[in-house]
Design an enzyme around this catalytic site. Sequence first.
Site, PDB file in Angstrom:
ATOM      1  N   LYS A 190      15.136  79.183  70.463  1.00  0.00           N
ATOM      2  CA  LYS A 190      14.519  77.857  70.560  1.00  0.00           C
ATOM      3  C   LYS A 190      14.655  77.303  71.982  1.00  0.00           C
ATOM      4  O   LYS A 190      13.698  76.787  72.546  1.00  0.00           O
ATOM      5  CB  LYS A 190      15.169  76.862  69.575  1.00  0.00           C
ATOM      6  CG  LYS A 190      15.082  77.274  68.122  1.00  0.00           C
ATOM      7  CD  LYS A 190      15.638  76.189  67.195  1.00  0.00           C
ATOM      8  CE  LYS A 190      17.120  75.961  67.372  1.00  0.00           C
ATOM      9  NZ  LYS A 190      17.971  77.042  66.841  1.00  0.00           N
TER      10      LYS A 190
ATOM     11  N   ARG B  91      18.244  68.771  61.714  1.00  0.00           N
ATOM     12  CA  ARG B  91      18.960  69.926  61.183  1.00  0.00           C
ATOM     13  C   ARG B  91      19.215  69.803  59.687  1.00  0.00           C
ATOM     14  O   ARG B  91      19.802  70.699  59.091  1.00  0.00           O
ATOM     15  CB  ARG B  91      20.298  70.033  61.899  1.00  0.00           C
ATOM     16  CG  ARG B  91      20.408  71.250  62.805  1.00  0.00           C
ATOM     17  CD  ARG B  91      21.771  71.223  63.442  1.00  0.00           C
ATOM     18  NE  ARG B  91      22.141  72.461  64.043  1.00  0.00           N
ATOM     19  CZ  ARG B  91      21.843  72.819  65.276  1.00  0.00           C
ATOM     20  NH1 ARG B  91      21.090  72.053  66.037  1.00  0.00           N
ATOM     21  NH2 ARG B  91      22.281  73.965  65.748  1.00  0.00           N
TER      22      ARG B  91
ATOM     23  N   ARG C  12      30.191  79.835  75.141  1.00  0.00           N
ATOM     24  CA  ARG C  12      30.297  78.523  74.499  1.00  0.00           C
ATOM     25  C   ARG C  12      31.417  78.563  73.473  1.00  0.00           C
ATOM     26  O   ARG C  12      31.688  79.609  72.896  1.00  0.00           O
ATOM     27  CB  ARG C  12      28.975  78.229  73.768  1.00  0.00           C
ATOM     28  CG  ARG C  12      27.990  77.454  74.590  1.00  0.00           C
ATOM     29  CD  ARG C  12      26.631  77.458  73.977  1.00  0.00           C
ATOM     30  NE  ARG C  12      26.608  77.140  72.541  1.00  0.00           N
ATOM     31  CZ  ARG C  12      25.485  77.023  71.849  1.00  0.00           C
ATOM     32  NH1 ARG C  12      24.322  77.172  72.434  1.00  0.00           N
ATOM     33  NH2 ARG C  12      25.519  76.734  70.572  1.00  0.00           N
TER      34      ARG C  12
ATOM     35  N   ARG D 221      24.591  86.903  74.374  1.00  0.00           N
ATOM     36  CA  ARG D 221      24.604  85.619  75.093  1.00  0.00           C
ATOM     37  C   ARG D 221      26.034  85.247  75.484  1.00  0.00           C
ATOM     38  O   ARG D 221      26.276  84.817  76.608  1.00  0.00           O
ATOM     39  CB  ARG D 221      23.996  84.525  74.202  1.00  0.00           C
ATOM     40  CG  ARG D 221      24.024  83.146  74.834  1.00  0.00           C
ATOM     41  CD  ARG D 221      23.156  82.165  74.087  1.00  0.00           C
ATOM     42  NE  ARG D 221      23.845  81.552  72.967  1.00  0.00           N
ATOM     43  CZ  ARG D 221      23.245  80.775  72.063  1.00  0.00           C
ATOM     44  NH1 ARG D 221      21.956  80.554  72.123  1.00  0.00           N
ATOM     45  NH2 ARG D 221      23.934  80.221  71.098  1.00  0.00           N
TER      46      ARG D 221
ATOM     47  N   ARG E 148      27.722  78.670  61.417  1.00  0.00           N
ATOM     48  CA  ARG E 148      26.433  78.089  61.847  1.00  0.00           C
ATOM     49  C   ARG E 148      25.274  78.681  61.043  1.00  0.00           C
ATOM     50  O   ARG E 148      24.327  77.979  60.706  1.00  0.00           O
ATOM     51  CB  ARG E 148      26.225  78.313  63.347  1.00  0.00           C
ATOM     52  CG  ARG E 148      26.992  77.280  64.188  1.00  0.00           C
ATOM     53  CD  ARG E 148      27.354  77.802  65.569  1.00  0.00           C
ATOM     54  NE  ARG E 148      26.199  78.085  66.385  1.00  0.00           N
ATOM     55  CZ  ARG E 148      26.193  78.951  67.407  1.00  0.00           C
ATOM     56  NH1 ARG E 148      27.287  79.618  67.702  1.00  0.00           N
ATOM     57  NH2 ARG E 148      25.118  79.120  68.125  1.00  0.00           N
TER      58      ARG E 148
END
Length: 205
Positions: A13, A88, A136, A127, A147
């Site tokens: 996204k 969300r 992160r 990532r 998640r």
Amino acid sequence: MKLILLGPPGAGKGTQAKRLEEAHGLVQLSTGDMLRAAVAAGTEIGKIAEGIMARGELVPNDVVVGIISERIEQPDAAKGYILDGFPRNVAQAEALDEMLAGKGTTLDAVVELGVDDGILLKRIETRAAETVGGPRADDNAEALAKRLTVYHEQTAPLIAYYKAKGKLKTVDGMKDMDEVTRQIEAVLGISKKEGNWLSRLTGKK
Ligand code: ADP
């Protein structure tokens, strides 16, 4: 144009929103980025969000709804925006509908990036390994599993929600990045080719 990019964590996204931002002059509004900035700055919102985000859970609705309703009032959002990571859950989607109705406007489209869970895990591992300054706080196996669960339980129902409103467009998020961009532009009717052709006819961009 007011858009939502919808899809699981790691669906791309953010990447696609940035491309639309550059090519079509829309602003990317990412609640994840805004919350990470608040955490880094140590604001009140940051203090609320930090632990919740690290665990892969959702920050309270009133916090993110408040952030977005302020953000879409900023002058740069007037020409259009791409919501990335918001809404969300259905309560956030209803709050957004109300917010937009209050301004006499509505969403143009919701673009769903369809991606299988197996691919997401690999993408997020990559990532995490490639992020400058370290991964992160929520790019680890445990937070990612959370998640994904949260996505399936709370966010995926938005697919039916927007389908029922006739706003949903689905693209194949498992194709390479350029192809996904092309598909998004095609479903939105904003492909570059069409733009050039139109601008030649009308003299406008
Ligand atoms: P990803 O797209 O990889 O899931 P984001 O950057 O969009 O990551 O979000 C990271 C985290 O920020 C989420 O797991 C959640 O804790 C918080 N967050 C972001 N957007 C929202 C939202 N709309 N509602 C609640 N929490 C949010």
